[in-house]
Design an enzyme around this catalytic site. Structure first.
Site, PDB file in Angstrom:
ATOM      1  CG  ASN A  32      90.819  10.688 -39.223  1.00  5.68           C
ATOM      2  OD1 ASN A  32      89.670  11.134 -39.172  1.00  5.68           O
ATOM      3  ND2 ASN A  32      91.795  11.139 -38.455  1.00  5.68           N
ATOM      4  CB  ILE A  75      94.183  15.228 -44.268  1.00  7.79           C
ATOM      5  CG1 ILE A  75      93.429  16.018 -43.197  1.00  7.79           C
ATOM      6  CG2 ILE A  75      93.233  14.573 -45.259  1.00  7.79           C
ATOM      7  CD1 ILE A  75      92.893  17.348 -43.714  1.00  7.79           C
ATOM      8  NE  ARG A 101      80.518  19.588 -35.319  1.00  5.62           N
ATOM      9  CZ  ARG A 101      79.686  19.516 -34.316  1.00  5.62           C
ATOM     10  NH1 ARG A 101      79.871  20.266 -33.247  1.00  5.62           N
ATOM     11  NH2 ARG A 101      78.671  18.687 -34.366  1.00  5.62           N
ATOM     12  CG  ASN A 119      92.733  16.457 -36.539  1.00  6.75           C
ATOM     13  OD1 ASN A 119      93.191  15.477 -37.125  1.00  6.75           O
ATOM     14  ND2 ASN A 119      91.534  16.939 -36.802  1.00  6.75           N
ATOM     15  CB  THR A 145      83.641  28.848 -37.401  1.00  8.03           C
ATOM     16  OG1 THR A 145      82.792  29.455 -36.434  1.00  8.03           O
ATOM     17  CG2 THR A 145      85.061  28.974 -36.897  1.00  8.03           C
ATOM     18  CB  SER A 188      87.039  27.788 -27.980  1.00 15.03           C
ATOM     19  OG  SER A 188      86.930  27.456 -29.356  1.00 15.03           O
ATOM     20  CE1 TYR A 190      86.280  24.183 -35.060  1.00 19.29           C
ATOM     21  CE2 TYR A 190      84.894  25.774 -33.913  1.00 19.29           C
ATOM     22  CZ  TYR A 190      85.211  25.060 -35.052  1.00 19.29           C
ATOM     23  OH  TYR A 190      84.473  25.231 -36.194  1.00 19.29           O
ATOM     24  CG  HIS A 191      85.882  29.438 -32.148  1.00 23.17           C
ATOM     25  ND1 HIS A 191      85.299  28.962 -31.002  1.00 23.17           N
ATOM     26  CD2 HIS A 191      84.912  29.435 -33.094  1.00 23.17           C
ATOM     27  CE1 HIS A 191      84.013  28.702 -31.237  1.00 23.17           C
ATOM     28  NE2 HIS A 191      83.762  28.974 -32.504  1.00 23.17           N
ATOM     29  NE  ARG A 250      73.548  21.433 -25.625  1.00 25.94           N
ATOM     30  CZ  ARG A 250      73.689  20.636 -24.560  1.00 25.94           C
ATOM     31  NH1 ARG A 250      73.954  19.367 -24.738  1.00 25.94           N
ATOM     32  NH2 ARG A 250      73.574  21.108 -23.328  1.00 25.94           N
ATOM     33  NE  ARG A 331      80.122  27.507 -25.553  1.00 27.30           N
ATOM     34  CZ  ARG A 331      80.307  27.138 -26.823  1.00 27.30           C
ATOM     35  NH1 ARG A 331      80.917  27.935 -27.668  1.00 27.30           N
ATOM     36  NH2 ARG A 331      79.862  25.979 -27.254  1.00 27.30           N
ATOM     37  CD  GLU A 333      79.681  32.633 -24.451  1.00 26.83           C
ATOM     38  OE1 GLU A 333      80.125  32.319 -25.555  1.00 26.83           O
ATOM     39  OE2 GLU A 333      78.592  32.196 -24.012  1.00 26.83           O
TER      40      GLU A 333
HETATM   41  P1  NAD Z   1      82.158  16.486 -37.894  1.00 27.75           P
HETATM   42  O1  NAD Z   1      83.051  16.252 -36.741  1.00 27.75           O
HETATM   43  O2  NAD Z   1      80.816  15.854 -37.892  1.00 27.75           O
HETATM   44  O3  NAD Z   1      82.902  16.055 -39.249  1.00 27.75           O
HETATM   45  C1  NAD Z   1      84.289  16.203 -39.464  1.00 27.75           C
HETATM   46  C2  NAD Z   1      84.780  14.959 -40.188  1.00 27.75           C
HETATM   47  O4  NAD Z   1      86.177  15.098 -40.440  1.00 27.75           O
HETATM   48  C3  NAD Z   1      84.592  13.691 -39.360  1.00 27.75           C
HETATM   49  O5  NAD Z   1      83.976  12.685 -40.139  1.00 27.75           O
HETATM   50  C4  NAD Z   1      86.017  13.300 -38.956  1.00 27.75           C
HETATM   51  O6  NAD Z   1      86.172  11.906 -38.822  1.00 27.75           O
HETATM   52  C5  NAD Z   1      86.837  13.893 -40.096  1.00 27.75           C
HETATM   53  N1  NAD Z   1      88.217  14.252 -39.732  1.00 27.75           N
HETATM   54  C6  NAD Z   1      88.650  14.997 -38.684  1.00 27.75           C
HETATM   55  N2  NAD Z   1      89.990  15.091 -38.683  1.00 27.75           N
HETATM   56  C7  NAD Z   1      90.428  14.392 -39.768  1.00 27.75           C
HETATM   57  C8  NAD Z   1      91.716  14.112 -40.299  1.00 27.75           C
HETATM   58  N3  NAD Z   1      92.830  14.542 -39.702  1.00 27.75           N
HETATM   59  N4  NAD Z   1      91.799  13.374 -41.433  1.00 27.75           N
HETATM   60  C9  NAD Z   1      90.686  12.912 -42.042  1.00 27.75           C
HETATM   61  N5  NAD Z   1      89.445  13.132 -41.572  1.00 27.75           N
HETATM   62  C10 NAD Z   1      89.312  13.865 -40.443  1.00 27.75           C
HETATM   63  O7  NAD Z   1      82.028  18.070 -38.065  1.00 27.75           O
HETATM   64  P2  NAD Z   1      80.989  18.926 -38.931  1.00 27.75           P
HETATM   65  O8  NAD Z   1      79.955  19.449 -38.018  1.00 27.75           O
HETATM   66  O9  NAD Z   1      80.590  18.166 -40.133  1.00 27.75           O
HETATM   67  O10 NAD Z   1      81.903  20.133 -39.356  1.00 27.75           O
HETATM   68  C11 NAD Z   1      82.655  20.105 -40.565  1.00 27.75           C
HETATM   69  C12 NAD Z   1      83.408  21.396 -40.728  1.00 27.75           C
HETATM   70  O11 NAD Z   1      82.488  22.489 -40.724  1.00 27.75           O
HETATM   71  C13 NAD Z   1      84.395  21.646 -39.582  1.00 27.75           C
HETATM   72  O12 NAD Z   1      85.617  22.105 -40.080  1.00 27.75           O
HETATM   73  C14 NAD Z   1      83.720  22.702 -38.758  1.00 27.75           C
HETATM   74  O13 NAD Z   1      84.654  23.539 -38.133  1.00 27.75           O
HETATM   75  C15 NAD Z   1      82.879  23.453 -39.773  1.00 27.75           C
HETATM   76  N6  NAD Z   1      81.709  24.064 -39.127  1.00 27.75           N
HETATM   77  C16 NAD Z   1      80.732  23.267 -38.580  1.00 27.75           C
HETATM   78  C17 NAD Z   1      79.651  23.880 -37.939  1.00 27.75           C
HETATM   79  C18 NAD Z   1      78.549  23.077 -37.303  1.00 27.75           C
HETATM   80  O14 NAD Z   1      77.609  23.684 -36.741  1.00 27.75           O
HETATM   81  N7  NAD Z   1      78.567  21.759 -37.381  1.00 27.75           N
HETATM   82  C19 NAD Z   1      79.578  25.288 -37.865  1.00 27.75           C
HETATM   83  C20 NAD Z   1      80.594  26.043 -38.441  1.00 27.75           C
HETATM   84  C21 NAD Z   1      81.657  25.427 -39.066  1.00 27.75           C
END
Ligand code: NAD
Length: 398
Positions: A32, A75, A101, A119, A145, A188, A190-191, A250, A331, A333
């Site tokens: 989305n 979704i 995320r 979400n 995660t 958090s 999120y977690h 970072r 945080r 933690e």
């Molecule tokens: P990101 O935010 O870059 O990508 C998530 C994507 O999902 C985005 O493009 C967003 O537009 C889309 N999205 C979110 N909600 C939506 C919805 N309701 N409908 C349709 N699309 C939706 O995040 P990322 O870093 O690519 O992470 C992806 C997954 O991996 C996440 O679930 C995150 O928890 C997990 N994760 C990421 C990391 C990290 O270091 N980046 C570490 C552990 C776990």
């Protein structure tokens, strides 16, 4: 295989979608574009210049990649369209990245807390209910995660791949052995949504025999994969701001622009890490090795190395000459923690990890230094605090 990649425009989802298409799979991205909208709200941009999803897909086709389709769909809130798509397209598998995320973003305000829960929990539940309604046998590969277990309460014990053997005492004094989900301890909002995802998976797997692989991923570092590096229009995003930037990326960016590395608290926090190339490979391995019908949820620890944040900063400083800056921790933690993780499943499936020692310097030079002039230094500090006490500490550092 026909595969839906939910969240396929994101940092992990985009290189994953391209890799699957490169291996000959039929890929449909569902997203989305909320992540791009959050950047607009936060007034920040990826350090790397990223093109629109339309341009990404055109570029991929032009350089000879197997075409990838795209569906703009939420979704969490467009359930009927999701069911219709599943019934019409009949995918073999769905990779689910589509969640909010960032832990700091989830802790920013009551509005971002509520958005993250709405979400993430709705999105995951909609996917499960839609698969049941479709009547199809679709394998879900979900990105969870390592943070679901919390950091700090393991006292040196190894974190297993999902399940823990426990002995349950019986009224007659006997004991029986059972395997339960390893206890969760989210740090958090999120977690917390990721721990709720785990229960949703447990239930739908038990009740409806949905085949699920849940990948408990470490913090991802790096930017491009071999496939996204083939054309500048395919470049992956690189988040560096205080909300979405992940710790190692970072540090790399800060080193590249001569900004003292932002170590929060003592730096004694230990976290798990994985390179983006390995993350993409793990998702592919999980898709190629699905659980059988009736098998319980497969849980893999998707990480390759653990490091203390302070040690990581010293490593980057030794490579680049950067200085360290110890800042109050936003945080809530443990000051320090151990993290010992069992990651045998992916190693046994053939994963050959990219180590920090192999990839760090290339990342600083090829990405962070190259795009340093795009960095807005005012967006580097972490301003989202977990509690009011932490908010005060950030405002008035001693
Ligand atoms: P990101 O935010 O870059 O990508 C998530 C994507 O999902 C985005 O493009 C967003 O537009 C889309 N999205 C979110 N909600 C939506 C919805 N309701 N409908 C349709 N699309 C939706 O995040 P990322 O870093 O690519 O992470 C992806 C997954 O991996 C996440 O679930 C995150 O928890 C997990 N994760 C990421 C990391 C990290 O270091 N980046 C570490 C552990 C776990």
């Amino acid at each position: 295989m026909k595969v839906f990649v939910l969240g396929g425009d994101g940092f992990c989802g985009w290189p994953c979608a391209v890799n699957l298409a490169d291996r000959g799979h039929e890929v449909l991205i569902v997203d989305n574009l909320s992540r791009r909208k959050i950047d607009i709200d936060l007034e920040v941009e990826s350090l790397t210049p990223i093109t629109s999803i339309g341009d990404r897909l055109r570029a991929w086709r032009e350089i000879g990649g197997k075409p990838i389709r795209f569906e703009h769909l939420d979704i969490a809130h467009q359930y009927d369209r999701l069911v219709t798509m599943l019934k019409t397209e009949r995918p073999d598998a769905v990779v689910h990245f589509a969640e909010q995320r960032a832990a700091p973003y989830s802790m920013k305000s009551s509005s971002t807390k509520r958005y993250t829960v709405d979400n993430n929990v709705n999105g995951t539940h909609n996917l499960l209910a839609a698969i049941v309604e479709s009547g199809l046998d679709i394998h879900i590969v979900h990105l969870g995660t390592m943070g679901v277990y919390g950091y700090g309460s393991h006292r040196g014990a190894t974190i297993p791949e999902g399940y823990l053997k426990v002995e349950v005492p019986q009224p007659d004094g006997s004991r029986f052995e059972e395997e339960i989900l390893h206890p969760a301890s989210p740090g958090s909002v999120y977690h917390m949504t990721k721990t709720l995802d785990q229960l949703l998976f447990l239930y739908y797997n038990k009740n409806d025999q949905i085949r699920i692989t849940d990948l408990h991923q470490g913090i991802v570092w790096g930017t491009n994969t071999e496939a996204t590096a083939r054309d500048p229009r395919l470049t992956n995003r690189f988040d560096y701001d205080g909300d979405y930037g992940t710790v190692l990326n970072r540090f790399l960016m800060q080193a590249a622009i001569g900004y003292p590395l932002t170590v929060h608290g003592t730096g004694g926090q230990t976290r798990a890490f994985i390179h983006i190339c390995d993350s993409v490979k793990c998702v592919q391995l999980a898709l190629e090795n699905p659980p059988a019908k009736g098998e319980r949820v497969k849980i893999f620890n998707q990480m390759t190395e653990s490091h203390q944040v302070g040690e990581l900063a010293k490593k980057v400083a030794a490579l680049t000459g950067a200085e360290l800056n110890h800042l109050p921790n936003p945080r809530n933690e443990a000051v320090e923690n151990d993290l010992i993780v069992d990651n045998r499943c992916f190693i046994e499936l053939g994963l050959k990890p990219t180590t920090l020692d192999d990839g760090l310097l290339a990342e600083v030079v090829d990405v962070a230094k190259r795009w340093a002039d795009r960095c807005d230094r005012s967006r580097i500090p972490c301003v989202s605090a977990w509690t009011s006490t932490q908010a005060e500490a950030i405002k008035h550092p001693s």
